[in-house]
Design an enzyme around this catalytic site. Structure first.
Site, mmCIF file in Angstrom:
data_model
loop_
_atom_site.group_PDB
_atom_site.id
_atom_site.type_symbol
_atom_site.label_atom_id
_atom_site.label_comp_id
_atom_site.label_asym_id
_atom_site.label_seq_id
_atom_site.Cartn_x
_atom_site.Cartn_y
_atom_site.Cartn_z
ATOM 1 C CE LYS A 120 -25.710 -2.573 -5.169
ATOM 2 N NZ LYS A 120 -25.238 -3.457 -6.214
ATOM 3 C CG ASP A 138 -28.380 -7.856 -6.051
ATOM 4 O OD1 ASP A 138 -29.595 -8.082 -5.912
ATOM 5 O OD2 ASP A 138 -27.252 -8.487 -5.752
#
Length: 217
Positions: A120, A138
């Protein structure tokens, strides 16, 4: 959600916010990298408060290494998990100095090899700094994607892959920022603001709500 609906979904978000960007404050790729490492399980507001004091003093790998671990911790101690984050940042700075001439690499594998940097975080840096059409998923984006039907998946990677595959290409570069902002401020976890949502008519969950609320005669 079909492709025509996805086109509408992103068209409306684009019209509302033509130039979206991260809420993390930064002036260089390195500053963004450190901010994103710090932001794990923390708020952007909290990270910005810390980096506003840190970056005027140390905003390069060498400068942070000169602070030392305890020195760095004194700036980031208000952020959750600051001990492990500070240790990872020190290790990352050393690698950047030793292997990358103190520059943030524009390469996923290289980024993910840095301590404290997962997929991420790498995606945020690649997208925001280097303008790669990637998707950093997320908790906000994962929730929104499943709730609306934009991209359903059992885990973050599955949602990421579907978003990258199905998001119309003209929106892909900015899609991450639109979705995280929409998930943060409108499609919230506990009390989504459906009545304020500009894409509610495209949302699977909102359609179900409307169907349940419809009187039966």
């Amino acid at each position: 959600m079909n492709q025509q609906q996805r086109q509408q979904f992103f068209s409306r978000l684009q019209a509302q916010n033509p130039s979206p960007t991260t809420e993390l404050e930064y002036q260089s790729p390195f500053e963004l990298l450190i901010a994103v490492i710090l932001s794990a399980q923390a708020t952007d507001v909290g990270v910005n408060k810390a980096t506003r004091k840190l970056y005027p003093v140390a905003n390069t790998p060498e400068a942070i290494l000169s602070l030392g671990l305890d020195g760095l911790k004194s700036y980031v101690k208000t952020i959750g998990l600051f001990n492990s984050k500070a240790e990872n940042i020190m290790k990352t700075c050393q690698i950047l100095v030793n292997q990358y001439h103190s520059e943030v690499p524009e390469d996923r594998e290289a980024l993910e090899s840095l301590p404290g940097v997962g997929r991420k975080t790498a995606n945020v840096v690649l997208n925001t700094v280097f303008k790669h059409p990637v998707m950093a998923v997320d908790t906000h984006i994962f929730r929104l994607s499943n709730r609306t039907g934009l991209a359903k998946g059992k885990n973050v990677r599955e949602v990421e892959d579907k978003l990258v595959k199905n998001t119309p290409k003209e929106f892909l570069l900015d899609a991450h920022h639109w979705l995280i902002l929409h998930g943060r401020y409108v499609c919230t976890a506990r009390k989504p603001k459906c009545d304020e949502c500009i894409v509610n008519d495209l949302c699977d969950d909102f359609k179900r709500q409307q169907k349940r609320a419809k009187p039966v005669f």
